[in-house]
Enzyme design. Structure first.
Site, PDB file in Angstrom:
ATOM      1  N   SER A  34     -11.866  -4.490   3.853  1.00 24.26           N
ATOM      2  CA  SER A  34     -11.143  -4.027   5.033  1.00 24.26           C
ATOM      3  C   SER A  34     -11.944  -3.062   5.905  1.00 24.26           C
ATOM      4  O   SER A  34     -12.945  -3.440   6.484  1.00 24.26           O
ATOM      5  CB  SER A  34      -9.832  -3.403   4.558  1.00 24.26           C
ATOM      6  OG  SER A  34      -9.007  -3.152   5.640  1.00 24.26           O
ATOM      7  N   ASP A  51      -9.032  -3.649  12.499  1.00 23.23           N
ATOM      8  CA  ASP A  51     -10.010  -3.307  11.456  1.00 23.23           C
ATOM      9  C   ASP A  51     -10.653  -4.564  10.881  1.00 23.23           C
ATOM     10  O   ASP A  51     -10.400  -5.678  11.351  1.00 23.23           O
ATOM     11  CB  ASP A  51      -9.361  -2.437  10.362  1.00 23.23           C
ATOM     12  CG  ASP A  51      -8.370  -3.209   9.519  1.00 23.23           C
ATOM     13  OD1 ASP A  51      -7.863  -4.239   9.989  1.00 23.23           O
ATOM     14  OD2 ASP A  51      -8.095  -2.791   8.374  1.00 23.23           O
ATOM     15  N   SER A  71      -8.853   9.951  -1.521  1.00 25.30           N
ATOM     16  CA  SER A  71      -8.755   8.599  -0.955  1.00 25.30           C
ATOM     17  C   SER A  71      -8.664   7.592  -2.092  1.00 25.30           C
ATOM     18  O   SER A  71      -9.260   7.778  -3.148  1.00 25.30           O
ATOM     19  CB  SER A  71      -9.994   8.310  -0.104  1.00 25.30           C
ATOM     20  OG  SER A  71     -10.112   6.918   0.107  1.00 25.30           O
ATOM     21  N   GLY A  72      -7.948   6.517  -1.848  1.00 19.83           N
ATOM     22  CA  GLY A  72      -7.889   5.424  -2.826  1.00 19.83           C
ATOM     23  C   GLY A  72      -8.750   4.257  -2.413  1.00 19.83           C
ATOM     24  O   GLY A  72      -8.688   3.189  -3.025  1.00 19.83           O
TER      25      GLY A  72
HETATM   26  C1  G16 Z   1      -5.996   0.699   2.938  1.00 16.82           C
HETATM   27  C2  G16 Z   1      -4.506   0.685   2.708  1.00 16.82           C
HETATM   28  C3  G16 Z   1      -3.813   1.604   3.678  1.00 16.82           C
HETATM   29  C4  G16 Z   1      -4.428   2.994   3.634  1.00 16.82           C
HETATM   30  C5  G16 Z   1      -5.947   2.928   3.791  1.00 16.82           C
HETATM   31  C6  G16 Z   1      -6.605   4.266   3.531  1.00 16.82           C
HETATM   32  O1  G16 Z   1      -6.270   0.201   4.224  1.00 16.82           O
HETATM   33  O2  G16 Z   1      -4.025  -0.640   2.841  1.00 16.82           O
HETATM   34  O3  G16 Z   1      -2.442   1.630   3.389  1.00 16.82           O
HETATM   35  O4  G16 Z   1      -3.906   3.790   4.643  1.00 16.82           O
HETATM   36  O5  G16 Z   1      -6.488   2.014   2.846  1.00 16.82           O
HETATM   37  O6  G16 Z   1      -6.308   4.661   2.220  1.00 16.82           O
HETATM   38  P1  G16 Z   1      -7.015   5.898   1.550  1.00 16.82           P
HETATM   39  O7  G16 Z   1      -6.714   7.058   2.428  1.00 16.82           O
HETATM   40  O8  G16 Z   1      -6.369   6.004   0.198  1.00 16.82           O
HETATM   41  O9  G16 Z   1      -8.476   5.614   1.506  1.00 16.82           O
HETATM   42  P2  G16 Z   1      -7.371  -0.944   4.496  1.00 16.82           P
HETATM   43  O10 G16 Z   1      -7.189  -1.270   5.933  1.00 16.82           O
HETATM   44  O11 G16 Z   1      -8.699  -0.344   4.198  1.00 16.82           O
HETATM   45  O12 G16 Z   1      -6.999  -2.037   3.560  1.00 16.82           O
END
Ligand code: G16
Length: 571
Positions: free
Chosen positions: A82, A307, A537-538
């Site tokens: 992503s 994105d 962050s995840g």
């Molecule tokens: C993913 C999640 C989102 C989240 C983002 C940032 O987005 O699907 O819900 O807001 O990561 O998450 P974090 O702050 O834990 O890094 P994407 O667009 O990267 O799939």
């Protein structure tokens, strides 16, 4: 592996195949950024692409196990990282409903991803657990037609990782369908369609969305068009998969008077995925993309940034002073929720007890939360970061609008709300109450333009464009309220997992003393509007720090102090 452990045919074939998909050894690979442990994180496994071959094989097997668990349905997996850099990749798993993996199964997926190469027993145990969790009715039926759709974004590493995923599905004796390059929301939609008996082709996806847009924007002869609303939208595709797919959607909506001017499509020598372009860059930096010629657009041009896998969108308009007016996920939630709420009110005599609710995260600007509370008469719900949290909470409303500030979001209609809208339309037609009929048809057609499975940038653009076009004297995008100054910063620490949060990530439980330090810094700002939180962050190896206050300088000072506190507690 013991004969007992491999008692089912799939377990035997999986155990044989997994040997050929060993994890890369960090010392061979030389890749120090590879994780020592795979965490499912905010949106699936995500890390440097070179570390993911075996994870994709296993995740493919996991998706197959989920298809079997549901008694032979179709599940899915998208190979994508992503918004992360091009060198990363990742795994997003899709359930038969078209939704995300149940959170209760994330630990099982992690058990599978982290099992040692030689430990087929643990891997098979995880797959059995994945198979054991399903709706009872599903689990009872035969699994003859279990299938997994596999798609990928445009990252270079995607082909090999999709192949590893397909091999994992095959190893389970389940049919693997390579859906090629697709946006994440497209793959969610294909899975949803496959399980409800609808056409799951790419063509059908564009047809549904464009037909929904056409229906939603169709006007009666006596209605005025909003003259102020230009029919062209300029789209920054982040040099990702949207660059490929939005041209097909553009062709489908062109006959209905909407034109896309696509920039950063990923086909230039200078193209670089999510690098200085895309919604994350635009939203976090409150700036225009660095490529695509946005600086040369006339002030006020309506632009969108998506994105890398096209599941987020933010709007922006260039200003005469060379700046940017950002219309982030909070503003989009306001636009959509207020539009829906107004239609519900117009249909009130026939549509009783239907409420529009909004779901946000702690990142939502305080001004948006106040505005929504005033407009809808109830405070938005606040949940932890991650589409999986927002989507589930939004399902609890009749009409649930959810958006993260970063642009992930959509509107969901509960089955009973959809039925009530249908019934009310008949009643209003019988009563020849044409304003109510119009409002009800607008709500019906909005459902057609929305991807029913998950938030979708392509569907989101059509919904916003239709709302603007449908609304005579539409408010200028982003003009509902004035954002409080805010800033989101990344801090890299030795071990971000030391930080544990609660209260929808607004408070820190561990390490001890960090929340007290944040509270003291916020108090010292002497600003009643000052609010701050930190969370790991995840999806990236960093801690995120968010601060908002009534003045820009307060935000800067407070951010600096909190970054120091995070470093001191987690360094
Ligand atoms: C993913 C999640 C989102 C989240 C983002 C940032 O987005 O699907 O819900 O807001 O990561 O998450 P974090 O702050 O834990 O890094 P994407 O667009 O990267 O799939």
């Amino acid at each position: 592996m013991s004969a007992d452990a491999a008692r089912e045919p799939w377990a035997r074939s999986y155990a044989e195949a997994t040997v050929k998909h060993a994890k890369p050894r960090r010392e061979d690979d030389g890749d120090r950024s590879a994780p020592t442990r795979f965490a499912y994180g905010t949106a699936g496994f995500r890390t440097t692409a070179t570390a993911l071959r075996s994870t994709c094989f296993r995740a493919g097997a996991f998706a197959a196990a989920r298809a079997m668990a549901h008694g032979g349905k179709t599940t899915g997996m998208v190979v994508t990282a992503s918004h992360n850099p091009a060198s990363d990749n990742g795994v997003k798993l899709v359930e038969p409903s078209g939704g995300t993996l149940p959170m209760a199964l994330e630990g099982v997926a992690e058990m599978l991803a982290n099992a040692e190469d030689g430990d087929a027993e643990t891997q098979v145990r995880a797959l059995r657990e994945a198979m054991a969790t399903a709706a009872p009715a599903d689990a009872a039926s035969a699994n003859a037609s279990a299938r997994v759709f596999v798609a990928r974004d445009t990252r270079e590493s995607g082909r090999a990782l999709a192949d590893a995923t397909l091999a994992g599905v095959h190893a389970m004796g389940v049919e693997a369908v390579d859906r090629g390059i697709a946006t994440t929301p497209q793959l969610h939609y294909y899975v949803y369609c496959a399980n409800v008996g609808a056409d799951d082709s790419e063509r059908a996806y564009y047809d549904r969305l464009s037909a929904g847009y056409a229906a939603l924007t169709e006007r009666d002869e006596d209605e005025d068009e909003d003259d102020d609303h230009g029919a062209t939208v300029v789209i920054d595709c982040a040099d990702g998969v949207g660059g490929v797919k939005l041209s097909s959607l553009g062709e489908a909506v062109a006959p209905y008077g909407l034109a896309f001017d696509l920039r950063n499509r990923g086909d230039e020598p200078t193209s670089s995925l999510n690098d200085g372009v895309g919604s994350d860059f635009v939203q976090k930096g409150k700036t225009i993309p660095t490529r695509g010629g946005f600086e040369n657009l006339p002030a006020g041009t309506r632009c969108v940034s998506i994105d890398g896998d096209a599941d987020r969108l933010v709007y922006f308009q260039t200003t005469a002073a060379g700046g940017v007016d950002l219309v982030d996920g909070d503003q989009l939630a306001v636009l959509i929720a207020c539009w829906m709420n107004a239609r519900v009110k117009e249909a009130a005599p026939y549509l009783n007890d239907i409420t529009v609710g909004v779901v946000q995260t702690a990142y939502a600007n305080g001004a948006s939360t106040e505005f929504l509370t005033r407009e809808l008469g109830a405070a938005p719900a606040c949940v932890p970061t991650g589409v999986k949290h927002l989507h589930h909470r939004a399902e609890e409303f009749d009409i649930g609008v959810y958006f993260e500030s970063n642009g992930h979001g959509t509107a969901l209609f509960s089955p009973s709300a959809s039925k009530a809208i249908e019934d009310a339309t008949v009643e209003a037609l019988v009563a020849r109450d044409m304003p109510a009929v119009k409002a009800l048809l607008a709500l019906t057609n909005a459902q057609r333009v929305i991807n029913p499975s998950v938030g979708d940038a392509m569907s989101g653009i059509l919904l916003v464009e239709a709302i603007l076009r449908r609304t005579v004297k539409a408010p200028r995008l982003g003009s509902f309220y004035k954002d409080l100054p805010s800033r989101q910063t990344k801090v890299v620490v030795a071990d971000r997992t030391k930080i544990q949060t609660f209260d929808a990530e607004r408070r820190v439980a561990e390490p001890e003393g960090l929340q007290d330090a944040i509270d003291a810094i916020v108090r010292a700002s002497n600003d009643a509007r000052c609010r701050a939180f930190v969370r790991p962050s995840g999806t990236e190896d960093c801690v995120r720090v968010y601060v908002e206050a009534s003045e820009e300088t307060r935000v800067e000072e407070t951010t600096r102090a909190i970054v120091r506190a995070v470093e001191a507690h987690c360094g």
